[in-house]
Design a protein around this motif. Structure first.
Motif, PDB file in Angstrom:
ATOM      1  N   SER A  70       1.300  25.285 -12.422  1.00 43.75           N
ATOM      2  CA  SER A  70       1.574  24.167 -11.528  1.00 43.75           C
ATOM      3  C   SER A  70       2.248  23.054 -12.329  1.00 43.75           C
ATOM      4  N   PRO A  71       3.115  22.251 -11.698  1.00 50.54           N
ATOM      5  CA  PRO A  71       3.800  21.170 -12.426  1.00 50.54           C
ATOM      6  C   PRO A  71       2.839  20.240 -13.140  1.00 50.54           C
ATOM      7  N   ASP A  72       1.695  19.973 -12.528  1.00 47.98           N
ATOM      8  CA  ASP A  72       0.715  19.078 -13.120  1.00 47.98           C
ATOM      9  C   ASP A  72       0.114  19.674 -14.384  1.00 47.98           C
ATOM     10  N   VAL A  73      -0.273  20.937 -14.325  1.00 42.56           N
ATOM     11  CA  VAL A  73      -0.878  21.601 -15.479  1.00 42.56           C
ATOM     12  C   VAL A  73       0.136  21.750 -16.609  1.00 42.56           C
ATOM     13  N   PHE A  74       1.360  22.111 -16.260  1.00 40.99           N
ATOM     14  CA  PHE A  74       2.374  22.288 -17.307  1.00 40.99           C
ATOM     15  C   PHE A  74       2.695  20.956 -17.982  1.00 40.99           C
ATOM     16  N   HIS A  75       2.840  19.907 -17.183  1.00 45.16           N
ATOM     17  CA  HIS A  75       3.229  18.615 -17.737  1.00 45.16           C
ATOM     18  C   HIS A  75       2.124  18.008 -18.596  1.00 45.16           C
ATOM     19  N   CYS A  76       0.881  18.065 -18.139  1.00 43.33           N
ATOM     20  CA  CYS A  76      -0.218  17.381 -18.818  1.00 43.33           C
ATOM     21  C   CYS A  76      -0.955  18.261 -19.824  1.00 43.33           C
ATOM     22  N   TYR A  77      -0.755  19.558 -19.762  1.00 42.29           N
ATOM     23  CA  TYR A  77      -1.557  20.461 -20.592  1.00 42.29           C
ATOM     24  C   TYR A  77      -0.673  21.335 -21.481  1.00 42.29           C
ATOM     25  N   ILE A  78       0.097  22.215 -20.874  1.00 45.65           N
ATOM     26  CA  ILE A  78       0.903  23.180 -21.626  1.00 45.65           C
ATOM     27  C   ILE A  78       1.931  22.473 -22.497  1.00 45.65           C
ATOM     28  N   HIS A  79       2.612  21.493 -21.939  1.00 50.28           N
ATOM     29  CA  HIS A  79       3.681  20.787 -22.644  1.00 50.28           C
ATOM     30  C   HIS A  79       3.181  20.183 -23.950  1.00 50.28           C
ATOM     31  N   ASN A  95       0.822  -1.202   0.000  1.00 53.17           N
ATOM     32  CA  ASN A  95       0.000   0.000   0.000  1.00 53.17           C
ATOM     33  C   ASN A  95       0.863   1.263   0.000  1.00 53.17           C
ATOM     34  N   ASP A  96       2.011   1.196   0.667  1.00 47.71           N
ATOM     35  CA  ASP A  96       2.891   2.359   0.734  1.00 47.71           C
ATOM     36  C   ASP A  96       3.689   2.571  -0.546  1.00 47.71           C
ATOM     37  N   THR A  97       3.830   1.518  -1.363  1.00 45.03           N
ATOM     38  CA  THR A  97       4.601   1.620  -2.604  1.00 45.03           C
ATOM     39  C   THR A  97       3.669   1.969  -3.755  1.00 45.03           C
ATOM     40  N   PRO A  98       3.759   3.158  -4.335  1.00 44.46           N
ATOM     41  CA  PRO A  98       2.849   3.532  -5.409  1.00 44.46           C
ATOM     42  C   PRO A  98       3.106   2.718  -6.663  1.00 44.46           C
ATOM     43  N   ALA A  99       2.041   2.347  -7.346  1.00 44.04           N
ATOM     44  CA  ALA A  99       2.166   1.598  -8.595  1.00 44.04           C
ATOM     45  C   ALA A  99       2.745   2.497  -9.682  1.00 44.04           C
ATOM     46  N   VAL A 100       3.586   1.894 -10.531  1.00 47.65           N
ATOM     47  CA  VAL A 100       4.173   2.648 -11.638  1.00 47.65           C
ATOM     48  C   VAL A 100       3.086   2.958 -12.655  1.00 47.65           C
ATOM     49  N   GLN A 101       2.932   4.226 -12.999  1.00 42.09           N
ATOM     50  CA  GLN A 101       1.858   4.646 -13.889  1.00 42.09           C
ATOM     51  C   GLN A 101       2.398   5.003 -15.264  1.00 42.09           C
ATOM     52  N   THR A 102       1.542   4.828 -16.255  1.00 38.18           N
ATOM     53  CA  THR A 102       1.875   5.293 -17.595  1.00 38.18           C
ATOM     54  C   THR A 102       1.675   6.802 -17.659  1.00 38.18           C
ATOM     55  N   GLU A 103       2.141   7.393 -18.735  1.00 37.70           N
ATOM     56  CA  GLU A 103       1.964   8.834 -18.904  1.00 37.70           C
ATOM     57  C   GLU A 103       0.485   9.188 -18.973  1.00 37.70           C
ATOM     58  N   PHE A 104      -0.306   8.335 -19.624  1.00 40.33           N
ATOM     59  CA  PHE A 104      -1.742   8.589 -19.727  1.00 40.33           C
ATOM     60  C   PHE A 104      -2.409   8.524 -18.353  1.00 40.33           C
ATOM     61  N   ASP A 105      -1.976   7.574 -17.503  1.00 38.82           N
ATOM     62  CA  ASP A 105      -2.540   7.487 -16.148  1.00 38.82           C
ATOM     63  C   ASP A 105      -2.200   8.732 -15.336  1.00 38.82           C
ATOM     64  N   THR A 106      -0.983   9.257 -15.534  1.00 34.69           N
ATOM     65  CA  THR A 106      -0.573  10.461 -14.809  1.00 34.69           C
ATOM     66  C   THR A 106      -1.445  11.650 -15.176  1.00 34.69           C
ATOM     67  N   CYS A 107      -1.847  11.721 -16.453  1.00 35.00           N
ATOM     68  CA  CYS A 107      -2.656  12.851 -16.940  1.00 35.00           C
ATOM     69  C   CYS A 107      -4.105  12.442 -17.190  1.00 35.00           C
ATOM     70  N   ARG A 108      -4.569  11.436 -16.462  1.00 34.84           N
ATOM     71  CA  ARG A 108      -5.917  10.927 -16.699  1.00 34.84           C
ATOM     72  C   ARG A 108      -6.989  11.981 -16.439  1.00 34.84           C
ATOM     73  N   HIS A 109      -6.713  12.950 -15.585  1.00 31.61           N
ATOM     74  CA  HIS A 109      -7.711  13.964 -15.255  1.00 31.61           C
ATOM     75  C   HIS A 109      -7.870  14.994 -16.384  1.00 31.61           C
ATOM     76  N   MET A 110      -6.952  15.013 -17.364  1.00 30.93           N
ATOM     77  CA  MET A 110      -7.102  15.893 -18.524  1.00 30.93           C
ATOM     78  C   MET A 110      -6.605  15.165 -19.771  1.00 30.93           C
ATOM     79  N   PRO A 111      -7.316  14.102 -20.189  1.00 31.65           N
ATOM     80  CA  PRO A 111      -6.841  13.271 -21.305  1.00 31.65           C
ATOM     81  C   PRO A 111      -7.025  13.917 -22.677  1.00 31.65           C
ATOM     82  N   GLU A 112      -7.888  14.962 -22.767  1.00 32.71           N
ATOM     83  CA  GLU A 112      -8.189  15.543 -24.073  1.00 32.71           C
ATOM     84  C   GLU A 112      -6.935  16.062 -24.762  1.00 32.71           C
ATOM     85  N   VAL A 113      -6.061  16.706 -23.986  1.00 35.39           N
ATOM     86  CA  VAL A 113      -4.859  17.300 -24.572  1.00 35.39           C
ATOM     87  C   VAL A 113      -3.919  16.218 -25.081  1.00 35.39           C
TER      88      VAL A 113
END
Length: 303
Positions: free
Chosen positions: A247-256, A18-36
Motif C-alpha cells: 500500500s502507498p502508506d506502508v511503502f512510503h512510511c516503512y519500506i522506503h 475544516n475542509d482544508t487539511p493542515a499541512v503535515q510534516t513527514e513525521f506527522d504523515t507516518c505518525r502511526h509507524m514512527p519506529e522506522v
C-alpha cells in the motif's frame, strides 16, 4: 440581520478551515509507524558522526600515499568525496522530516539523495577493477595506465549529477523506476564480480592442498566486501521491484526508509572497512608464481 450575517460568515470560515487539511510534516504523515523513521534518522546521524571523519581520513590517506596508490584508488577517492557530502545532510533532514512543512528544502535533499543513489556505480567500478586484476591479470597489466580510469570516474560523475538533477525536480513520471533498474543492475554486477573473484581465489595451484597466503588474505577481504554489499544493497534490491504490492502508506512510511537506511549506512561502513585494512603493504609479486596470485596481490593492495 447584521448578527445573522456575521454568524453565517463565521460558519462559512469554519467550514472552509475544516475542509482544508493542515499541512503535515513527514513525521506527522507516518505518525502511526514512527519506529522506522527514528531508525532511519539514527542511521543518518551515524553517518554524520562516523562517516564524515572516516571519509576525510580515507581522503587524507589516499593523498598521503599518492606514490604507492593502487589502480582502484581513484574510484575509492571519488566515492569518499561523494559520501562525505552526503553525510552532511542529517541536520537538514531531521528538521525537514520532523518540523518543516515547506517544499523548498526537499529540492536540496532530493539532489543529495540522487547523488547517493548513484554511489553503487563507483562501487561497481571498484569491483570491476579487482575482477580484472584477479581473472584477467594480463589485460589488467596492459591497461594499468590510469587515464581510462579517470575517464570512467568522470563518466560516472556525469551520470550521477544528471540523475541527481532529475531527481531534484521531483515531478518526472515513473522516475523511481530508474533507480530500481540502476540498483538491480549494479547489485547483480557487483555480486557477479566478487563471486567470480572468490571462485578464482579458491582454486589452489597444481599439487597444492592449501591456499597461498596472499590468496587467502585476498579471499577473506573479498568475502567481507561481498557481505557488506549484500547487507547494504539487498534491501532496496529485494523490496523496490515489488513496490506495487505494498500500500502507498506502508511503502512510503516503512519500506522506503528501511531500504534507504541500509543503503545509506554504507557511507560509514565502506570507509571504516578501508581504514581497517590501511596497514596492508605491497606484496612482492615475485613470490606469487600464478597469474591468479599476482592478481590477488594487486587486489589486496587496493583494499
Amino acid at each position: 440581520m447584521q448578527v445573522l450575517y456575521i454568524n453565517q460568515s463565521l460558519l462559512f470560515i469554519q467550514k472552509v478551515s475544516n475542509d482544508t487539511p493542515a499541512v503535515q510534516t513527514e513525521f506527522d504523515t507516518c505518525r502511526h509507524m514512527p519506529e522506522v523513521l527514528i531508525f532511519y534518522l539514527g542511521l543518518q546521524f551515524i553517518n554524520l558522526f562516523l562517516g564524515i571523519p572516516a571519509n576525510i581520513m580515507v581522503l587524507w590517506l589516499l593523498h598521503k600515499s599518492k606514490k604507492d596508490s593502487s589502480t582502484s584508488d581513484i574510484f575509492i577517492l571519488h566515492l569518499a568525496v561523494l559520501d562525505t557530502f552526503f553525510c552532511l545532510i542529517p541536520p537538514l533532514e531531521l528538521a525537514n522530516l520532523m518540523y518543516l512543512t515547506t517544499s523548498s528544502t526537499w529540492y536540496v535533499l532530493r539532489f543529495f539523495y540522487g547523488v547517493k543513489d548513484s554511489s553503487p556505480l563507483f562501487m561497481s567500478c571498484i569491483c570491476l577493477d579487482r575482477y580484472m586484476a584477479v581473472l584477467q591479470p594480463i589485460i589488467f597489466t596492459e591497461l594499468k595506465d590510469r587515464r581510462h580510469r579517470a575517464f570512467c570516474a568522470a563518466a560516472v560523475w556525469l551520470i550521477t549529477l544528471t540523475y541527481a538533477a532529475a531527481k531534484c525536480v521531483g515531478s518526472l513520471p515513473n522516475f523511481d523506476k530508474v533507480f530500481t533498474v540502476m540498483i538491480l543492475v549494479a547489485f547483480a554486477f557487483m555480486v557477479f564480480c566478487n563471486i567470480s573473484i572468490l571462485w578464482a581465489l579458491r582454486q589452489s595451484g597444481p599439487g597444492r592442498d592449501e591456499m597461498h597466503p596472499v590468496k587467502k588474505r585476498a579471499f577473506k577481504m573479498v568475502l567481507i566486501i561481498l557481505a557488506i554489499i549484500v547487507f547494504n544493497y539487498l534491501p532496496p534490491v529485494a523490496l523496490f521491484p515489488f513496490k506495487e504490492y505494498f500500500s502507498p502508506d506502508v511503502f512510503h512510511c516503512y519500506i522506503h526508509y528501511i531500504a534507504f537506511g541500509f543503503m545509506d549506512i554504507s557511507s560509514s561502513i565502506q570507509p571504516v572497512l578501508y581504514l581497517s585494512k590501511g596497514n596492508l603493504h605491497y606484496t612482492p609479486l615475485c613470490k606469487c608464481k600464478t597469474s591468479c596470485c599476482i592478481g590477488a596481490a594487486e587486489m589486496e593492495v587496493s583494499t
